[in-house]
Scaffold this active site. Structure first.
Site, mmCIF file in Angstrom:
data_model
loop_
_atom_site.group_PDB
_atom_site.id
_atom_site.type_symbol
_atom_site.label_atom_id
_atom_site.label_comp_id
_atom_site.label_asym_id
_atom_site.label_seq_id
_atom_site.Cartn_x
_atom_site.Cartn_y
_atom_site.Cartn_z
ATOM 1 N N CYS A 74 0.874 -1.195 0.048
ATOM 2 C CA CYS A 74 -0.006 -0.005 0.167
ATOM 3 C C CYS A 74 0.858 1.145 0.013
ATOM 4 O O CYS A 74 1.310 1.632 1.070
ATOM 5 C CB CYS A 74 -0.864 -0.112 1.399
ATOM 6 S SG CYS A 74 -1.690 1.492 1.222
ATOM 7 N N CYS A 107 -0.600 4.119 2.281
ATOM 8 C CA CYS A 107 -0.313 3.799 3.690
ATOM 9 C C CYS A 107 1.468 4.297 4.075
ATOM 10 O O CYS A 107 1.690 4.648 5.117
ATOM 11 C CB CYS A 107 -0.473 2.515 4.259
ATOM 12 S SG CYS A 107 -2.009 1.805 3.475
ATOM 13 N N ASP A 108 2.294 3.623 3.200
ATOM 14 C CA ASP A 108 3.564 3.663 3.474
ATOM 15 C C ASP A 108 4.645 4.334 2.882
ATOM 16 O O ASP A 108 5.712 4.604 3.086
ATOM 17 C CB ASP A 108 4.089 2.036 3.443
ATOM 18 C CG ASP A 108 3.402 1.232 4.537
ATOM 19 O OD1 ASP A 108 2.906 1.681 5.428
ATOM 20 O OD2 ASP A 108 3.193 0.024 3.850
#
Ligand SMILES: Cc1cc2nc3c(=O)[nH]c(=O)nc-3n(C[C@H](O)[C@H](O)[C@H](O)COP(=O)(O)OP(=O)(O)OC[C@H]3O[C@@H](n4cnc5c(N)ncnc54)[C@H](O)[C@@H]3O)c2cc1C
Length: 311
Positions: free
Chosen positions: A138, A141-142
């Protein structure tokens, strides 16, 4: 039993992505006693999407987070109940469907399955060990953890390219490793990726191993044409090699194809009367927010008709 009665619904929806939230909106607005069961965040895959450019009504695009929030708010407006639990099993008791979750058991007359998909794993040594330590599925997200890093992205479809383009906001450079010599992604994403100076391509190549100490340090790559093995230094490995339907808990209940996607008719009806499937978890041509929303509306309307006819 009093407990059973309070856990009985006309419609239960499993999954709170765009398909489930739309089904919930239509079912509760039709005054059906409706429960939506979601085990993570409302919005499903949209919550991990930075920008959605192709959902009608938003000429400048919309963030996945914002669209999730708006759909959740609208779905809850008409009295739909929700619980945050994971569905483990569904059983038939005559025409009644029993939905077993991690916390409780619920009964319904009509069931709408909207459980979407999850990322396919690469299945190579180091992948599990380094997940969260440089291996990610992701970018939204990261991505921010990889500021000024050199990373790799594995895959050649829409997800791989949109995620790679997003990652260029943070990283120094990235290499897309793809097992073929051409991309599967939509042309517009291909053009954007090819024109981006931070993106390089390694064609005809597969990752065989992810290496590191406490975090990822490199990958072992094999050229599938020449058989040559090389080691590639990297600080992160973003893996986008396809999707798997989240339908394992339905084994033996409804008909699925060889990949596990639920087979439906044009009204989202499955092989079992009173069970419907909507969104990415069903067998279909295009898996997008717009098509999931259409499915959700169709499935809820079909469920309403089913309930009317079975009275
Ligand atoms: C990185 C990325 C970018 C994307 N970009 C776009 C885009 O730009 N435009 C576009 O149209 N589409 C885009 N998509 C695709 C789009 O997000 C999906 O097609 C859409 O979200 C599918 O909706 P859905 O409701 O069918 O499933 P999902 O969104 O997958 O939602 C399913 C929900 O079910 C829940 N669930 C699953 N199993 C259970 C269980 N057993 N018990 C309880 N809950 C369960 C999950 O937690 C999840 O919330 C993108 C997807 C990704 C991953």
């Amino acid at each position: 039993m009093e407990g059973e009665k309070s856990n009985t619904y006309e419609v239960i929806i499993i999954g709170g992505g765009p398909a489930g939230l739309t089904a919930g909106l239509y079912a509760s607005r039709a005054r059906l006693h409706t429960l939506l069961i979601e085990n993570a965040l409302f919005g499903g895959q949209m919550t991990t999407t930075e920008a959605i450019d192709n959902y009608p009504g938003f000429p400048e695009g919309v963030t996945g987070e914002e669209l999730s929030r708006l759909m959740e708010e609208q779905a809850k407006r008409f009295g739909m109940e929700t619980v945050n639990e994971e569905v483990l099993e569904v059983k038939l008791e005559g025409d009644t469907k029993r939905v077993q979750t991690s916390e409780s058991s619920y009964l319904c007359e009509a069931l709408i399955i909207c459980t979407g998909t999850e990322y396919r794993k690469l299945g190579v040594p180091g992948e599990t060990e380094f997940t969260g330590k440089g291996v990610s599925y992701c970018a939204t997200c990261d991505g921010a953890f990889f500021k000024d890093s050199r990373i790799i992205v594995v895959g050649g479809g829409d997800s791989a390219l949109t995620e790679a383009l997003f990652l260029t906001k943070f990283v120094k450079d990235l290499t897309i490793i793809h097992r073929r010599d051409a991309l599967r992604a939509t042309k517009i994403y291909q053009e954007k990726a090819m024109a981006n100076p931070k993106i390089k391509f390694l064609w005809n190549s597969v990752v065989q191993e992810i290496k590191g100490d406490t975090v990822v340090r490199g990958v072992v790559v094999k050229n599938v044409k020449t058989g040559e093995i090389t080691e590639f230094e990297t600080e992160g490995a973003f893996l986008f090699v396809g999707l798997l339907p989240r339908t394992q808990f339905l084994t033996g209940l409804v008909q699925r194809d060889e990949a596990g996607y639920i087979i439906t008719d044009e009204n989202c009806g499955t092989s079992v009367k009173g069970i419907f499937a909507a969104g990415d978890c069903r067998k279909k041509l295009l898996r997008q927010v717009a098509t999931s929303v259409g499915d959700g509306a169709t499935a809820a309307f079909a469920a309403e008709k089913y309930l009317e006819e079975s009275k």
